[in-house]
Motif scaffolding. Structure first.
Motif, short mmCIF file in Angstrom:
data_model
loop_
_atom_site.label_atom_id
_atom_site.label_comp_id
_atom_site.label_asym_id
_atom_site.label_seq_id
_atom_site.Cartn_x
_atom_site.Cartn_y
_atom_site.Cartn_z
N LEU A 181 12.11 25.25 -6.12
CA LEU A 181 10.97 24.88 -6.94
C LEU A 181 10.16 23.75 -6.31
CD1 LEU A 181 12.73 24.81 -10.42
CD2 LEU A 181 11.22 26.61 -9.56
N ALA A 182 8.89 23.67 -6.65
CA ALA A 182 8.05 22.57 -6.18
C ALA A 182 8.68 21.24 -6.55
CB ALA A 182 6.65 22.68 -6.78
N GLY A 183 8.65 20.30 -5.61
CA GLY A 183 9.20 18.98 -5.87
C GLY A 183 10.69 18.88 -5.63
N SER A 184 11.31 19.97 -5.15
CA SER A 184 12.76 19.95 -4.98
C SER A 184 13.16 19.50 -3.58
CB SER A 184 13.33 21.35 -5.28
OG SER A 184 12.70 22.33 -4.48
N ASN A 185 12.31 18.76 -2.94
CA ASN A 185 12.58 18.28 -1.58
C ASN A 185 12.13 16.82 -1.49
OD1 ASN A 185 13.34 21.00 -0.33
ND2 ASN A 185 11.42 21.41 -1.40
N THR A 186 11.33 16.47 -0.51
CA THR A 186 10.65 15.17 -0.41
C THR A 186 11.30 14.20 0.58
OG1 THR A 186 9.77 15.28 -2.65
CG2 THR A 186 9.85 13.12 -1.64
N THR A 187 10.46 13.65 1.47
CA THR A 187 10.84 12.56 2.36
C THR A 187 10.06 11.32 1.91
OG1 THR A 187 11.33 14.01 4.21
CG2 THR A 187 10.78 11.73 4.74
N ILE A 188 10.80 10.24 1.63
CA ILE A 188 10.18 9.01 1.15
C ILE A 188 10.64 7.84 2.00
CG2 ILE A 188 9.81 9.74 -1.24
CD1 ILE A 188 12.48 8.53 -2.01
N GLY A 189 9.79 6.82 2.10
CA GLY A 189 10.19 5.70 2.92
C GLY A 189 9.29 4.50 2.76
N VAL A 190 9.67 3.44 3.46
CA VAL A 190 8.92 2.18 3.46
C VAL A 190 8.72 1.74 4.90
CG1 VAL A 190 8.88 -0.23 2.73
CG2 VAL A 190 9.96 1.49 1.26
N ILE A 191 7.48 1.37 5.22
CA ILE A 191 7.14 0.73 6.49
C ILE A 191 6.90 -0.74 6.18
CG2 ILE A 191 5.49 0.65 8.40
CD1 ILE A 191 4.70 3.57 7.44
N ALA A 208 -2.99 -2.40 5.30
CA ALA A 208 -1.66 -1.91 4.96
C ALA A 208 -1.70 -0.43 4.59
CB ALA A 208 -1.06 -2.73 3.81
N GLY A 209 -2.75 -0.03 3.90
CA GLY A 209 -2.91 1.38 3.57
C GLY A 209 -3.03 2.24 4.80
N ARG A 210 -3.74 1.75 5.80
CA ARG A 210 -3.88 2.50 7.06
C ARG A 210 -2.52 2.59 7.76
NH1 ARG A 210 -6.28 6.54 8.42
NH2 ARG A 210 -7.77 5.71 6.90
N LEU A 211 -1.70 1.54 7.66
CA LEU A 211 -0.37 1.58 8.26
C LEU A 211 0.48 2.68 7.62
CD1 LEU A 211 0.85 -0.33 10.45
CD2 LEU A 211 2.14 -1.39 8.60
N ALA A 212 0.40 2.79 6.28
CA ALA A 212 1.13 3.85 5.59
C ALA A 212 0.64 5.23 6.03
CB ALA A 212 0.98 3.69 4.08
N THR A 213 -0.67 5.36 6.17
CA THR A 213 -1.24 6.64 6.59
C THR A 213 -0.75 7.03 7.98
OG1 THR A 213 -3.22 6.39 5.24
CG2 THR A 213 -3.41 7.80 7.18
N GLN A 214 -0.79 6.09 8.91
CA GLN A 214 -0.39 6.42 10.28
C GLN A 214 1.12 6.61 10.40
OE1 GLN A 214 -3.57 3.58 12.41
NE2 GLN A 214 -2.70 5.16 13.74
N GLY A 215 1.88 6.02 9.48
CA GLY A 215 3.31 6.28 9.47
C GLY A 215 3.63 7.75 9.27
N HIS A 216 2.76 8.45 8.54
CA HIS A 216 2.98 9.88 8.33
C HIS A 216 2.90 10.67 9.63
CE1 HIS A 216 3.37 10.47 3.96
NE2 HIS A 216 2.59 9.42 3.83
N ASP A 217 2.25 10.11 10.65
CA ASP A 217 2.25 10.77 11.96
C ASP A 217 3.69 10.90 12.47
OD1 ASP A 217 -0.48 10.75 11.76
OD2 ASP A 217 -0.82 9.28 13.35
N PHE A 230 5.39 4.00 1.68
CA PHE A 230 4.86 2.70 1.27
C PHE A 230 4.73 1.82 2.51
CE2 PHE A 230 7.01 4.46 -2.37
CZ PHE A 230 6.16 4.18 -3.43
N ALA A 231 3.83 0.84 2.45
CA ALA A 231 3.70 -0.15 3.51
C ALA A 231 3.75 -1.54 2.90
CB ALA A 231 2.41 0.04 4.29
N LEU A 232 4.47 -2.44 3.55
CA LEU A 232 4.58 -3.83 3.13
C LEU A 232 4.24 -4.72 4.32
CD1 LEU A 232 7.99 -3.73 1.20
CD2 LEU A 232 5.69 -3.64 0.21
N ALA A 284 0.86 -1.18 0.00
CA ALA A 284 0.00 0.00 0.00
C ALA A 284 0.90 1.23 0.00
CB ALA A 284 -0.92 0.00 1.22
N VAL A 285 0.29 2.39 -0.19
CA VAL A 285 1.05 3.64 -0.20
C VAL A 285 0.15 4.77 0.25
CG1 VAL A 285 0.50 4.24 -2.60
CG2 VAL A 285 2.64 5.07 -1.58
#
Length: 325
Positions: free
Chosen positions: A224-234, A245-254, A273-275, A37-38
Motif C-alpha cells: 500500500l502507499a506509504g508502506s515504505n519510506t526513507t527518512i533522515g536528518v542532515i 538550510a532548506g537547500r541543504l535538505a533538497t540537495q541531500g535527496h541527491d 530534515f536539515a539542521l 528546514a525540511v
C-alpha cells in the motif's frame, strides 16, 4: 573511528529500540537550537511540524527531530521528546512557557511482528535519555529496527533495511547525516553500480535488480502507499539561514537518488530534515555544502543496509546485505 552526524558540534543522537518486535525511534537533539528546514519528496509522507519549517513561516530554530517506526502511530513519540526537553527548560520562549520545537517523520514497519506494538511517548523520552555525542549505533536499532528494503515485488522478496550515519568535513566545516532506510526500491553502491540489498529473485536466493526488472516490463507489486519510506536528518555546524538550510535538505535527496532505485515513489514518504547549528562560526558556499550533504546521505544509506542483520519471524524472513554478498 567511523564518521557520523555526531561529528557536528551541537548534535546528539539517541535510539530507543523495542525488543518485543523490530521497531523503535531515533532522536536527533540540538539542545541549543538549530536553524531547521525540511524537504519531503515521497508521495506518502507521515510527518509532524513540517509546515513550521517552510521558509516563509516565522519559527526558525528547532530543538530536536524525531525519526520513528510505527507508521502514523509513531508520531506519538514526539510527545515524549517534548516532555524531556520541557523538563530541562529547552524550547522556544513564548511568554509564560518554553515550547520545544520537535518536527518528525515516520516510516512504515508494521508488517514485522505485532503491529499493535509501536513507538510511543515513552519511547521518545527513552531515546532522549540515551542521546549522546558518541557515534550512534547502526543497523537494526531505533527507527531502523523494523526497516526493510526492496519491497517493489512484494514483501516476501524484500531484505532487511536499517539506520546509518556518516559525515563529511571540508575546510573545517562538517556536514553529517543519519538515515533510516525503509525504501520500496533497491540500495545500490554508486561506486560500482551494484545492488547491495533489495528485491530478490522469486526463489529468494539472489538479488534481482528491480530497476532492470522494471525496464524489462516486469510488473511491480508494491504494498500500500506509504508502506515504505526513507527518512533522515542532515546536520551541519555551518552558519546558515533557513532558506539555505532548506537547500541543504533538497540537495541531500541527491544522495538518496544515487543509492536508492527507484526513490521518491508513490509508495514512499521520503523526507529529509536539515539542521544548522552554526557552531563552527563560519560557512562554505552552498555548492560545496550541498555536495557534502548529498555525499553524507549516500554514505549513511549504504551504512544502514551494510550494518543491518537478518530478521526471521513467523511467516517472514528478511536476509541482510551480508547474507547475499
Amino acid at each position: 573511528m567511523s564518521s557520523s552526524i555526531c561529528d557536528v558540534a551541537g548534535i546528539e543522537v539517541g535510539h530507543a529500540t523495542d525488543g518485543r518486535r523490530p521497531t523503535g525511534c531515533t532522536v536527533v537533539l540540538a539542545r541549543a537550537g538549530a536553524v531547521g528546514a525540511v524537504d519531503v519528496r515521497g508521495a506518502a509522507p507521515g510527518t509532524r511540524e513540517t509546515d513550521l519549517l517552510a521558509p516563509h513561516n516565522v519559527v526558525e530554530r528547532v530543538h530536536a527531530v524525531l525519526l520513528s517506526g510505527g507508521s502514523a502511530f509513531g508520531l506519538d513519540a514526539a510527545g515524549g521528546v517534548m516532555r524531556w526537553l520541557d523538563e530541562r527548560g529547552i524550547g522556544l520562549e513564548v511568554g509564560p512557557a518554553r515550547v520545544p520545537i520537535v518536527p518528525g517523520a515516520v516510516l512504515f514497519d508494521l508488517p514485522l511482528g505485532d503491529a499493535r506494538i509501536r513507538p510511543d511517548a515513552a519511547a521518545g523520552y527513552a531515546a532522549c535519555e540515551a542521546a549522546s555525542r558518541q557515534a550512534p549505533a547502526e543497523g537494526n536499532v531505533g527507527a531502523g529496527a523494523g526497516a526493510a528494503v526492496g519491497k517493489i515485488f512484494g514483501f516476501a522478496r524484500a531484505m532487511k533495511g536499517g539506520i546509518g550515519s556518516a559525515s563529511v568535513c571540508v575546510d573545517g566545516v562538517t556536514v553529517g547525516a543519519i538515515v533510516a532506510c525503509n525504501a520500496l526500491g533497491d540500495v545500490v553502491d554508486p561506486a560500482t553500480g551494484r545492488v547491495i540489498a533489495g528485491a530478490r529473485t522469486p526463489d529468494g536466493r539472489a538479488l534481482l535488480d528491480a530497476h532492470a526488472a522494471l525496464l524489462r516490463g516486469e510488473e511491480a507489486r508494491p504494498m500500500l502507499a506509504g508502506s515504505n519510506t526513507t527518512i533522515g536528518v542532515i546536520a551541519t555546524d555551518a552558519a546558515l539561514t533557513k532558506v539555505q538550510a532548506g537547500r541543504l535538505a533538497t540537495q541531500g535527496h541527491d544522495g538518496l537518488a544515487r543509492t536508492i532505485r527507484p526513490v521518491h515513489t508513490l509508495s514512499d514518504g521520503d523526507a529529509l530534515f536539515a539542521l544548522a547549528t552554526g557552531a563552527s562560526g563560519r560557512t562554505l558556499g552552498m555548492m560545496t555544502l550541498g555536495a557534502m550533504a548529498a555525499e553524507a546521505c549516500a554514505l549513511a544509506v549504504l551504512r544502514a543496509v551494510r550494518a543491518a542483520r537478518a530478521v526471521t519471524l513467523p511467516g517472514v524472513h528478511l536476509p541482510a546485505a551480508g547474507d547475499l554478498a
